[in-house]
Every structure is written in C-alpha cells, then in structure tokens.
Design a protein around this motif. Structure first.
Motif, PDB file in Angstrom:
ATOM      1  N   CYS A 191       0.829  -1.210   0.000  1.00 49.50           N
ATOM      2  CA  CYS A 191       0.000   0.000   0.000  1.00 49.50           C
ATOM      3  C   CYS A 191       0.862   1.259   0.000  1.00 49.50           C
ATOM      4  CB  CYS A 191      -0.928   0.009   1.214  1.00 49.50           C
ATOM      5  SG  CYS A 191      -2.244  -1.228   1.162  1.00 49.50           S
ATOM      6  N   SER A 192       1.920   1.260   0.786  1.00 48.17           N
ATOM      7  CA  SER A 192       2.807   2.416   0.832  1.00 48.17           C
ATOM      8  C   SER A 192       3.538   2.600  -0.495  1.00 48.17           C
ATOM      9  CB  SER A 192       3.815   2.258   1.972  1.00 48.17           C
ATOM     10  OG  SER A 192       4.698   3.345   2.029  1.00 48.17           O
ATOM     11  N   GLY A 193       4.076   1.532  -1.037  1.00 51.55           N
ATOM     12  CA  GLY A 193       4.833   1.618  -2.276  1.00 51.55           C
ATOM     13  C   GLY A 193       4.000   2.072  -3.451  1.00 51.55           C
ATOM     14  N   THR A 194       2.788   1.534  -3.595  1.00 52.30           N
ATOM     15  CA  THR A 194       1.939   1.927  -4.720  1.00 52.30           C
ATOM     16  C   THR A 194       1.528   3.397  -4.625  1.00 52.30           C
ATOM     17  OG1 THR A 194       0.047   1.009  -3.502  1.00 52.30           O
ATOM     18  CG2 THR A 194       1.038  -0.372  -5.211  1.00 52.30           C
ATOM     19  N   ALA A 195       1.345   3.907  -3.407  1.00 54.46           N
ATOM     20  CA  ALA A 195       0.978   5.314  -3.246  1.00 54.46           C
ATOM     21  C   ALA A 195       2.124   6.230  -3.682  1.00 54.46           C
ATOM     22  CB  ALA A 195       0.601   5.596  -1.794  1.00 54.46           C
ATOM     23  N   PHE A 196       3.346   5.884  -3.328  1.00 53.09           N
ATOM     24  CA  PHE A 196       4.491   6.709  -3.744  1.00 53.09           C
ATOM     25  C   PHE A 196       4.701   6.637  -5.258  1.00 53.09           C
ATOM     26  CE2 PHE A 196       5.965   6.360   0.793  1.00 53.09           C
ATOM     27  CZ  PHE A 196       5.917   7.724   1.052  1.00 53.09           C
ATOM     28  N   VAL A 197       4.458   5.475  -5.850  1.00 52.02           N
ATOM     29  CA  VAL A 197       4.552   5.374  -7.312  1.00 52.02           C
ATOM     30  C   VAL A 197       3.510   6.280  -7.969  1.00 52.02           C
ATOM     31  CG1 VAL A 197       4.222   3.826  -9.279  1.00 52.02           C
ATOM     32  CG2 VAL A 197       5.530   3.050  -7.302  1.00 52.02           C
ATOM     33  N   ALA A 198       2.302   6.325  -7.402  1.00 52.87           N
ATOM     34  CA  ALA A 198       1.257   7.203  -7.934  1.00 52.87           C
ATOM     35  C   ALA A 198       1.687   8.667  -7.869  1.00 52.87           C
ATOM     36  CB  ALA A 198      -0.042   7.002  -7.159  1.00 52.87           C
ATOM     37  N   ALA A 199       2.308   9.054  -6.754  1.00 57.88           N
ATOM     38  CA  ALA A 199       2.779  10.442  -6.621  1.00 57.88           C
ATOM     39  C   ALA A 199       3.790  10.773  -7.710  1.00 57.88           C
ATOM     40  CB  ALA A 199       3.387  10.652  -5.234  1.00 57.88           C
ATOM     41  N   ILE A 200       4.655   9.825  -8.047  1.00 58.05           N
ATOM     42  CA  ILE A 200       5.655  10.053  -9.103  1.00 58.05           C
ATOM     43  C   ILE A 200       4.980  10.185 -10.468  1.00 58.05           C
ATOM     44  CG2 ILE A 200       7.597   9.012 -10.328  1.00 58.05           C
ATOM     45  CD1 ILE A 200       8.404   7.724  -7.636  1.00 58.05           C
ATOM     46  N   LEU A 201       3.994   9.331 -10.743  1.00 56.32           N
ATOM     47  CA  LEU A 201       3.307   9.383 -12.036  1.00 56.32           C
ATOM     48  C   LEU A 201       2.561  10.698 -12.222  1.00 56.32           C
ATOM     49  CD1 LEU A 201       1.862   5.754 -12.326  1.00 56.32           C
ATOM     50  CD2 LEU A 201       3.887   6.711 -13.435  1.00 56.32           C
ATOM     51  N   LEU A 202       2.038  11.255 -11.137  1.00 59.95           N
ATOM     52  CA  LEU A 202       1.295  12.508 -11.243  1.00 59.95           C
ATOM     53  C   LEU A 202       2.191  13.683 -11.616  1.00 59.95           C
ATOM     54  CD1 LEU A 202      -1.090  12.060  -8.199  1.00 59.95           C
ATOM     55  CD2 LEU A 202      -1.784  12.234 -10.603  1.00 59.95           C
ATOM     56  N   LEU A 203       3.491  13.522 -11.486  1.00 65.11           N
ATOM     57  CA  LEU A 203       4.402  14.571 -11.923  1.00 65.11           C
ATOM     58  C   LEU A 203       4.342  14.775 -13.436  1.00 65.11           C
ATOM     59  CD1 LEU A 203       7.532  13.666  -9.742  1.00 65.11           C
ATOM     60  CD2 LEU A 203       6.002  15.626  -9.420  1.00 65.11           C
ATOM     61  N   PHE A 204       3.844  13.775 -14.170  1.00 58.58           N
ATOM     62  CA  PHE A 204       3.753  13.878 -15.627  1.00 58.58           C
ATOM     63  C   PHE A 204       2.512  14.650 -16.079  1.00 58.58           C
ATOM     64  CE2 PHE A 204       6.482  10.238 -14.881  1.00 58.58           C
ATOM     65  CZ  PHE A 204       7.482  10.413 -15.829  1.00 58.58           C
ATOM     66  N   VAL A 205       1.605  14.975 -15.163  1.00 59.55           N
ATOM     67  CA  VAL A 205       0.420  15.758 -15.508  1.00 59.55           C
ATOM     68  C   VAL A 205       0.842  17.197 -15.798  1.00 59.55           C
ATOM     69  CG1 VAL A 205      -1.768  16.677 -14.623  1.00 59.55           C
ATOM     70  CG2 VAL A 205      -1.124  14.313 -14.148  1.00 59.55           C
ATOM     71  N   PRO A 206       0.311  17.820 -16.847  1.00 60.98           N
ATOM     72  CA  PRO A 206       0.628  19.234 -17.095  1.00 60.98           C
ATOM     73  C   PRO A 206       0.339  20.091 -15.872  1.00 60.98           C
ATOM     74  CG  PRO A 206      -0.511  18.305 -18.981  1.00 60.98           C
ATOM     75  CD  PRO A 206      -0.536  17.250 -17.917  1.00 60.98           C
ATOM     76  N   ARG A 207       1.154  21.099 -15.653  1.00 65.64           N
ATOM     77  CA  ARG A 207       1.130  21.856 -14.394  1.00 65.64           C
ATOM     78  C   ARG A 207      -0.214  22.497 -14.117  1.00 65.64           C
ATOM     79  NH1 ARG A 207       2.325  27.079 -12.910  1.00 65.64           N
ATOM     80  NH2 ARG A 207       2.773  27.641 -15.064  1.00 65.64           N
ATOM     81  N   LEU A 208      -0.894  23.013 -15.135  1.00 72.30           N
ATOM     82  CA  LEU A 208      -2.155  23.721 -14.939  1.00 72.30           C
ATOM     83  C   LEU A 208      -3.366  22.869 -15.313  1.00 72.30           C
ATOM     84  CD1 LEU A 208      -1.199  27.294 -16.226  1.00 72.30           C
ATOM     85  CD2 LEU A 208      -1.262  26.444 -13.871  1.00 72.30           C
ATOM     86  N   ALA A 209      -3.210  21.564 -15.373  1.00 72.02           N
ATOM     87  CA  ALA A 209      -4.336  20.692 -15.703  1.00 72.02           C
ATOM     88  C   ALA A 209      -5.399  20.786 -14.611  1.00 72.02           C
ATOM     89  CB  ALA A 209      -3.861  19.250 -15.845  1.00 72.02           C
ATOM     90  N   PHE A 210      -6.670  20.669 -15.017  1.00 68.84           N
ATOM     91  CA  PHE A 210      -7.845  20.644 -14.132  1.00 68.84           C
ATOM     92  C   PHE A 210      -8.127  22.004 -13.490  1.00 68.84           C
ATOM     93  CE2 PHE A 210      -5.253  16.735 -13.042  1.00 68.84           C
ATOM     94  CZ  PHE A 210      -5.650  16.029 -14.157  1.00 68.84           C
ATOM     95  N   ALA A 211      -7.349  23.037 -13.786  1.00 69.48           N
ATOM     96  CA  ALA A 211      -7.576  24.349 -13.185  1.00 69.48           C
ATOM     97  C   ALA A 211      -8.655  25.092 -13.962  1.00 69.48           C
ATOM     98  CB  ALA A 211      -6.284  25.157 -13.165  1.00 69.48           C
ATOM     99  N   ASP A 212      -9.252  26.110 -13.316  1.00 67.15           N
ATOM    100  CA  ASP A 212     -10.256  26.921 -13.993  1.00 67.15           C
ATOM    101  C   ASP A 212      -9.611  27.742 -15.094  1.00 67.15           C
ATOM    102  OD1 ASP A 212     -12.276  26.083 -12.278  1.00 67.15           O
ATOM    103  OD2 ASP A 212     -11.778  27.622 -10.798  1.00 67.15           O
ATOM    104  N   PRO A 213     -10.327  27.988 -16.193  1.00 66.29           N
ATOM    105  CA  PRO A 213      -9.775  28.853 -17.240  1.00 66.29           C
ATOM    106  C   PRO A 213      -9.704  30.285 -16.739  1.00 66.29           C
ATOM    107  CG  PRO A 213     -12.063  28.318 -17.716  1.00 66.29           C
ATOM    108  CD  PRO A 213     -11.670  27.476 -16.534  1.00 66.29           C
ATOM    109  N   GLU A 214      -8.749  31.020 -17.300  1.00 73.87           N
ATOM    110  CA  GLU A 214      -8.625  32.421 -16.941  1.00 73.87           C
ATOM    111  C   GLU A 214      -9.844  33.194 -17.462  1.00 73.87           C
ATOM    112  OE1 GLU A 214      -6.422  33.981 -15.110  1.00 73.87           O
ATOM    113  OE2 GLU A 214      -5.375  32.102 -14.685  1.00 73.87           O
TER     114      GLU A 214
END
Length: 479
Positions: free
Chosen positions: A449-472
């Motif tokens: 459980c601990s290892g898979t959570a840290f792997v998920a945190a690493i994968l989320l680094l590949f998400v574009p920085r402003l993804a899911f944010a409100d448009p200006e």
C-alpha cells in the motif's frame, strides 16, 4: 464581463442534497460491514483470510459492470442508470441479510458491488449541471467534495452503527437488515429527488470491447485466486494471468478501430488523463484492498498470536470511525487547498500522504494509538484522492465522455483493489495459524500500500502543471 458566461452560486442545492443522501448510504454500506468481518466469517464458518475473497469477488463485479453502466449513463441518462443500479444494490443487501450459506452470501455480496458506479454517475450529473459556469472545474470539485464528505460521514455512521447493532441484536440477520433498509430508501430518493436532465445521444454499447475486457479481468483475477488454491508452484494460475494480459492486445486494437469505443484509448493516453487513471488503479490497492486486513489485524488476540490489538467488533468501530473522519477532512479540505495551490500539486501531496501513512504501520503497529496515527495520515490523503480523481477525469474528458471518464477512475480503482485483495489473501494465508492470518502477510499489505501510493505520486508529476484548473476569465479591454 463580455464573455457571456453565466455564473451561479452553486451547482444546484436540490441535486447536491439528494446526492448527499445517496453517498451517505454508499459510505454506510462501506463502513458497516468492515467491523463485522470476523463475526461474518464465524457465521459462515470460514477463517479470516477467506473474507478477503468476498471482497475480491465484489471488486471484480464492480470492475466488470462500471464501464458498461458508465457508458450507458452517457447514452441513456445518468439519473436513469443511477436509479436502476440502486434497485440492484437494494436487492443484493436484502439477500446478504438472509443468505444462509457462504456461496449464496458470496453471490449477493458480489452483486452489491454495483454501488461503485454511483459516485461516477453523480460526478457526471454535477459536471453536466454546471455547464455554463466560468469556474466549472472548481464548482465540480466543490460539489464533489461535499458528496464525498457525505460518503465518509456515512462510513463513520456505518462503522459506529455496526458496533452498536452487534451489541444490541443477537441475530446477525437483524444487524444486516439495517443497511438493506437504507439502500431501499436510496431508490426512493433518486426517483423523486434527482431530476432527469439528459439529451439522448447517438451511440451503442461496445459489446465486443466489454466482452474482451471482461475476459481479461476474469482470467487475471481468477489466476490470482488459483495461486492460493493450488499454490505458487503450479503453472495454471500463471498461465491464466498471462493469457488474461494478452487479451488486452486485441481489446486495445478493437477500441482504436471502434467508432464508439467502450474506453476511448485516444482520450485515455492524453497527458492529463493517463496519470489520473493510473493513480486511481494504484490508489485502489490501499483504499479498497487493505480495509478488511485492517479490521482482522485489530481483532487478532496478541496474547495468543503475538501480534494484533485484541479488540472486539464494537471496539474496532471507533478506530474505523476515526480513520474515516480523516477521509472526510481530506475530502473537504482538498477543494479549498486546490484553489490556493494547483490541483496537480494537491493530488501529488495526497498520494504521498497515503504512502507515508501505511509506511508508518510497518515499524509501529503494537498499540491502538500507533495504528490509528498511521491510518489517519493515510486517511487525509485518501479522502482527497476520492474526491479529486473523478472530478479531475471529468475536467479532462470531452463533453460527451464524462460518465465514461469518471467511471473509468472507479473501474481502475476497483481493478487495483481486486488484484490487491487476491494478493493480500494469498499473503495473509501464508503461514496462518488457526483462524488468524500471518504477521508477515500484514507486513506485505502495508508495504504494498505504501509503495503503490508513492509510485502514484511520481506518475502525477507527468500531468501538465495547470491541468484541471479553472480557465482564466476573459477581461474586456475598454479603449
């Protein structure tokens, strides 16, 4: 403002209010049965490790039905599918209450897994209702946070209610009739409290894709189950797993050729989508696969086995309740924190908290306070992820794919939980003594459980920085 975009104070109090009750009952179902795991095992005359197979069967059914129901929600209406899924869950809960044997209990328990489609359908309803809002992603996150908080509140009520009911009623069926009655009330609330606002869309259910992915899931999870039955030295479990994975090849080819695929792989491979779905799968390992082991560990007698907390079902309920309180806090706080920081950063932080929480349990699990500390840290991150993942998927998906996208987060989460339950069942059974699972098995659960959570945190680094944010907002320039 010249943009012509409507602003509303909320997505809709009536809709959110009805969905709050639905998710409260969903949480109640998830929290109610966990403290009763050992009591149910004794009633069905199975050991603690066997209880994991009940959860594995339910998670497998969830993984099979959520893609189809989510797609049908996009085609036929999310309220319509929400209503009929509630009917199925109510029937399953009454079946659980009166099931006389382990096989019949297993059937109804697995059928109950249809309730996992509720949250994706609800998020899709919220996202479509918020059409026209300038801050649509934020509005969806806020409303989703409220209903997820209701889910966690229901889990607290379920955990506490299970302990109270176990002490109040002598017959187990009387205890299990409580969630059955509540799930029946959900049908009425959806029927009269959730409006049908849906424009019928052209398209069909991808039967070929559904059949291929179902075969793949059955073979892989069936192979994992066979590992425990025939042992790791047998070739048959591994053959089933390999064949199941190979089935994904024709599935992928079919989905790329299909005009209306069950899972749009082109959308799935977008940089804002695939890390979210991968995180959901890895997150399912802990949030779905580790709950029964937590309950059975707490009820293991340390004087007899040398580990465990030696608690009764009624004493486990407050621990489960405290853990779920942290999930509730995480769900409510996420929407506000994501307004100060980017949603991407909050997702990464939430996944890291889950990894830290389960990592704490490896060296510190000898007292109630130690176990509770680790679970509450993990709970803060878990609550944020439960609320954030479907909202993030909805924001990243095309307008006519919101149900499928939000449903896919639950499908991948369920797949992760199903695999984890099978693996954890094998690990806990190895070296088991009497009715208690092995300590090495619990170490495996916490480390995975601990290892898979840290792997998920690493994968989320590949998400574009402003993804899911409100448009200006559009600023009109005045000469």
């Amino acid at each position: 403002m010249a943009s012509g975009v409507r602003r509303r104070a909320s997505v809709g109090a009536g809709l959110v209010g009805a969905l709050v009750f639905v998710e409260f009952v969903s949480g109640f179902l998830q929290g109610f049965y966990t403290p009763l795991a050992s009591d149910i095992a004794r009633h069905l005359q199975v050991n603690d490790a066997d209880v994991n197979w009940l959860e594995a069967a339910q998670l497998l059914v969830s993984a099979l039905v959520v893609p189809a129901l989510s797609k049908l929600g996009d085609l036929w209406g999310h309220q319509r599918l929400l209503l009929w899924s509630a009917v199925v869950v109510a029937v399953a809960n009454w079946g659980i209450a009166f099931a006389p044997t382990f096989p019949t209990y297993l059937v109804f328990w697995a059928l109950q897994g249809v309730f996992t489609v509720w949250l994706p359908l609800e998020v899709a309803l919220i996202y479509l209702r918020s059409r026209g809002l300038l801050d649509r992603p934020s509005a969806t996150r806020r409303a989703t946070g409220v209903i997820v908080a209701a889910l966690q509140a229901g889990a607290i009520a379920g955990a506490l209610g299970a302990g109270a009911a176990a002490g109040l009623f002598d017959e187990l069926w009387m205890v299990l009739a409580i969630p059955a009655a509540l799930s029946t009330a959900v049908v009425a609330v959806i029927h009269w409290g959730v409006e049908r606002e849906h424009e019928w869309q052209a398209g069909v259910l991808d039967g070929t894709g559904l059949a291929l992915v179902s075969v793949s899931l059955l073979l892989v999870t069936g192979g994992l189950s066979l590992v425990r039955i025939v042992g790791v030295g047998s070739v048959w479990p591994w053959l089933a797993i390999v064949v199941g994975l190979l089935v994904l090849v024709p599935f992928g080819r079919h989905e790329l050729r299909a005009d209306d695929p069950l899972i749009d792989l082109r959308v799935l491979r977008q940089p804002a989508m695939w890390p979210v779905q991968a995180t959901a799968m890895l997150f399912g390992v802990s949030v779905l696969g580790a709950q029964i082991p937590l309950s059975t560990f707490a009820q293991t007698d340390p004087d007899e086995y040398g580990f465990g907390l030696g608690l009764s079902a009624s004493q486990v309920s407050p621990i489960i309740g405290a853990y779920v309180v942290s999930l509730l806090v995480g769900a409510l706080v996420f929407a506000r924190v994501s307004q100060r920081f980017s949603p991407r950063s909050c997702l990464i932080g939430a996944a890291a908290l889950v990894g830290i929480g389960y990592g704490i349990l490896v060296p510190f699990h000898g007292t109630v306070a130690q176990v509770l500390a680790g679970m509450m840290v993990a709970g803060l991150g878990s609550g944020a992820l439960v609320a954030a993942l479907p909202a993030a998927a909805a924001a990243a998906a095309p307008e006519n794919r919101t149900g499928v996208a939000t449903g896919l987060t639950n499908t991948t989460k369920t797949i992760g939980g199903s695999f984890a339950s099978c693996v954890f069942g094998v690990a806990l059974a190895a070296g088991a003594s009497g009715t208690a699972a092995s300590l090495s098995g619990y170490y495996t659960v916490w480390l995975v459980c601990s290892g898979t959570a840290f792997v998920a945190a690493i994968l989320l680094l590949f998400v574009p920085r402003l993804a899911f944010a409100d448009p200006e907002p559009f600023q009109e320039v005045v000469p």
